[in-house]
Write a protein that holds these residues in place. Structure first.
Motif, short mmCIF file in Angstrom:
data_model
loop_
_atom_site.label_atom_id
_atom_site.label_comp_id
_atom_site.label_asym_id
_atom_site.label_seq_id
_atom_site.Cartn_x
_atom_site.Cartn_y
_atom_site.Cartn_z
N HIS A 240 0.82 -1.22 0.00
CA HIS A 240 0.00 0.00 0.00
C HIS A 240 0.85 1.26 0.00
O HIS A 240 0.51 2.24 -0.67
N ASN A 241 1.97 1.24 0.72
CA ASN A 241 2.68 2.48 1.02
C ASN A 241 4.04 2.66 0.36
O ASN A 241 4.49 3.79 0.17
N ALA A 242 4.76 1.58 0.10
CA ALA A 242 6.18 1.69 -0.25
C ALA A 242 6.41 1.82 -1.75
O ALA A 242 5.66 1.29 -2.57
N GLU A 243 7.47 2.53 -2.09
CA GLU A 243 7.96 2.57 -3.46
C GLU A 243 9.13 1.61 -3.65
O GLU A 243 9.40 1.18 -4.76
N CYS A 244 9.83 1.32 -2.58
CA CYS A 244 10.93 0.37 -2.61
C CYS A 244 10.83 -0.50 -1.36
O CYS A 244 10.66 0.03 -0.26
N VAL A 245 10.90 -1.81 -1.52
CA VAL A 245 10.68 -2.75 -0.43
C VAL A 245 11.90 -3.65 -0.28
O VAL A 245 12.42 -4.18 -1.26
N PHE A 246 12.33 -3.85 0.97
CA PHE A 246 13.37 -4.81 1.27
C PHE A 246 12.72 -6.07 1.81
O PHE A 246 11.96 -6.00 2.80
N VAL A 247 12.98 -7.18 1.19
CA VAL A 247 12.49 -8.45 1.71
C VAL A 247 13.66 -9.23 2.29
O VAL A 247 14.81 -9.02 1.90
N VAL A 252 15.71 -18.94 -1.91
CA VAL A 252 15.21 -18.45 -3.20
C VAL A 252 13.70 -18.63 -3.27
O VAL A 252 12.97 -17.72 -3.71
N ALA A 253 13.21 -19.79 -2.83
CA ALA A 253 11.77 -20.06 -2.90
C ALA A 253 10.97 -19.07 -2.05
O ALA A 253 9.94 -18.53 -2.48
N ALA A 254 11.44 -18.82 -0.81
CA ALA A 254 10.73 -17.89 0.07
C ALA A 254 10.77 -16.48 -0.48
O ALA A 254 9.78 -15.74 -0.42
N ILE A 278 11.71 -3.98 -5.53
CA ILE A 278 11.85 -4.95 -4.44
C ILE A 278 13.28 -5.46 -4.43
O ILE A 278 13.78 -5.96 -5.45
N MET A 279 13.94 -5.33 -3.29
CA MET A 279 15.35 -5.63 -3.18
C MET A 279 15.61 -6.52 -1.97
O MET A 279 14.76 -6.63 -1.08
N VAL A 280 16.77 -7.12 -1.96
CA VAL A 280 17.13 -8.03 -0.88
C VAL A 280 18.59 -7.78 -0.51
O VAL A 280 19.39 -7.34 -1.34
N GLY A 281 18.93 -8.06 0.75
CA GLY A 281 20.31 -7.92 1.18
C GLY A 281 21.16 -9.08 0.68
O GLY A 281 20.69 -10.21 0.57
N MET A 393 18.12 -12.67 -9.26
CA MET A 393 17.15 -11.74 -9.85
C MET A 393 16.17 -12.47 -10.75
O MET A 393 14.95 -12.27 -10.66
N ASP A 394 16.69 -13.30 -11.64
CA ASP A 394 15.84 -13.94 -12.65
C ASP A 394 14.87 -14.93 -12.03
O ASP A 394 13.74 -15.09 -12.51
N GLU A 395 15.28 -15.63 -10.96
CA GLU A 395 14.42 -16.66 -10.38
C GLU A 395 13.42 -16.10 -9.38
O GLU A 395 12.45 -16.78 -9.05
N THR A 396 13.64 -14.89 -8.89
CA THR A 396 12.75 -14.35 -7.85
C THR A 396 11.97 -13.12 -8.28
O THR A 396 11.06 -12.70 -7.57
N ASP A 397 12.33 -12.51 -9.41
CA ASP A 397 11.73 -11.26 -9.88
C ASP A 397 12.14 -10.08 -9.00
O ASP A 397 11.45 -9.07 -8.92
N LEU A 398 13.28 -10.18 -8.33
CA LEU A 398 13.84 -9.05 -7.59
C LEU A 398 14.29 -7.97 -8.56
O LEU A 398 14.58 -8.22 -9.72
N ASP A 399 14.39 -6.73 -8.02
CA ASP A 399 14.89 -5.61 -8.81
C ASP A 399 16.34 -5.28 -8.51
O ASP A 399 16.94 -4.48 -9.23
N GLY A 400 16.87 -5.82 -7.43
CA GLY A 400 18.25 -5.52 -7.12
C GLY A 400 18.63 -5.92 -5.71
O GLY A 400 17.91 -6.68 -5.04
#
Length: 459
Positions: A240-247, A252-254, A278-281, A393-400
């Motif tokens: 609802h609120n974010a423009e960029c999200v850290f998961v 990989v599955a989760a 959507i990004m991940v550490g 990136m390719d397997e999860t649809d992450l942006d970075g």
């Protein structure tokens, strides 16, 4: 056409990042965290290499075990002590040309008008390169006691409060001043048009405000809105609120499931799901050869212990792992009503799901050792690192990714020197770094909010 990779760096203005132990190693300079020249060096490195932003975590909390500050938190510098990173940002912005800056600010301590003015000010001083990582809080028991509160709010209640907090902040940023209100007419001695400056009246369950917002619109008006939360309520808030999200990068599955869930929830909100970054550490250890990288990583791993893990995990979740039966899972204590009201993502990840057995406490300690709150771990040669980042990136649809250095800033220097050119060669990074406001660089839209309910508020 390959998907462009967005890059940030996850840092803290403290002894070290990630709740692990690395500052004593000669490759690390993180104990220089109070020296602004150290941070200028880091920011210039990232600016020149084409990173999108430097992200600062932080807050008033610190790790406790059964309500007490653990001695290892002090001797080991485990998420204790630290300084307020927001005061560094004007210095770093002055020394850089295009790098964005994001810092964490909670929704349960200050009034929204205080937060609104802080970010408006920083957006002006950085030329529109500021972002807000919205958190409902961490180490909540500790903070409640520190600020004299009787008790912390429940996990989901804190998100309800955060919804209202952001809504009021958006009223200040988006509606208090019309476009064109500021005239700066010297001859007419007319700074602004009073008909285009509006009173704010707000009465909610958690916050009230009435009056005028005495700060003119900044280049972005609203800072780029970041959010990190992988619990069900956190994902709903982000959609609802974010423009960029850290998961949270556990498997990989989760990660793939969380990314898909956030995008689906955003679509239900009427937003373009692909516009949300959507990004991940990720902790990257890169060497000239695979063997060199593995040897370097082993030096870090040798510094980690069960006690280091326990101090961090207890501070994040309120659970003292070393006091539990090591052969049983976390189900032995989740029945306690207080557990599960903070650090929800780091509890949920170790509970049974999909019919699979939950890990034991011993297995949790082993899994977190050397990892702490970090995401994916990537170790290898330049080619191996680039291959793995592309695969994730390719397997999860992450942006970075947000790089989470173990030996700062040496890890970042290695990445900039070796990996960035390879990612450019593969088309994952542009040949020339993008410019403009942080929103323009990261989201790819104009400087102001779009594809967000707050955009409709702007006058």
């Amino acid at each position: 056409m390959v998907k462009r990779m967005r890059l940030g760096v996850f840092e803290v203005a403290a002894v070290q990042v990630g709740g692990t132990l690395s500052w004593p190693h000669p490759r690390s300079r993180s104990i220089e965290y109070t020296d602004p020249t150290y941070w200028v060096e880091v920011a210039k490195l990232l600016d020149d290499a084409g990173f999108d932003f430097l992200f600062f975590a932080g807050g008033y909390g610190y790790p406790t075990v059964q309500g007490r500050l653990h001695p290892l938190s002090v001797t080991g510098g485990i998420n204790f002590p630290g300084i307020d990173p927001s005061y560094l940002i004007p210095v770093l912005a002055y020394e850089t040309k295009r790098l964005g800056f994001v810092f964490t600010s909670g929704t349960g301590l200050d009034h929204p008008v205080q937060t609104a003015r802080t970010f408006s000010t920083l957006d002006h001083l950085t030329g529109g390169r500021i972002g807000w990582n919205i958190v409902t809080g961490s180490s909540q028991d500790t903070i409640a006691r520190l600020f004299g509160h009787d008790e912390m709010r429940k996990h989901d209640d804190r998100y309800d409060q955060a919804d209202e907090y952001l809504e009021l902040a958006l009223r200040f940023w988006q509606t208090a001043w019309d476009d064109g209100a500021v005239e700066e007419d010297r001859e007419a001695v007319r700074y602004a048009d009073p008909d285009k400056v509006h009173e704010i009246e707000y009465a909610g369950e958690y916050y009230r405000s009435g009056g005028w917002y005495a700060t003119v619109p900044s280049p972005q008006r609203t800072p780029v809105l970041f959010q990190a939360g992988t619990s069900a309520r956190g994902r709903a808030y982000a959609a609802h609120n974010a423009e960029c999200v850290f998961v949270q990068g556990t498997t990989v599955a989760a990660t793939k499931a969380n990314v898909a869930d956030i995008r689906a929830r955003a679509a239900e909100e009427g937003r373009d799901p692909d516009s949300i970054r959507i990004m991940v550490g990720v902790t990257v250890t890169v060497g000239e050869t695979h063997e060199a990288a593995v040897a370097q990583r082993a030096e870090f791993d040798a510094l980690q212990t069960d006690e280091v893990v326990n101090v961090l995990y207890s501070g994040n979740t309120g659970i003292d792992l070393l006091s539990l039966d090591p052969d049983r899972s976390l189900e032995q204590i989740v029945a306690d009503g207080k557990v599960g009201q903070l650090g929800q993502s780091n509890i949920d990840r170790f509970l049974p799901k999909d019919g699979s057995p939950a890990p034991t406490v011993r297995q949790i300690l082993d899994q977190l050792k050397g990892r702490g709150t970090r995401g994916f771990q990537v170790t290898g040669s330049v080619t191996e690192v680039a291959d793995e980042l592309e695969r994730l990136m390719d397997e999860t649809d992450l942006d970075g990714f947000l790089l989470e250095p173990i030996f700062a800033p040496t890890d970042l220097e290695d990445f900039a020197h070796w990996v960035v050119p390879e990612l450019r060669r593969r088309g994952r990074l542009p040949e020339e770094p993008s410019t403009g406001t942080l929103r323009e660089q990261l989201i790819g839209t104009g400087p102001h909010l779009s594809n967000h309910f707050g955009a409709a508020l702007q006058r």
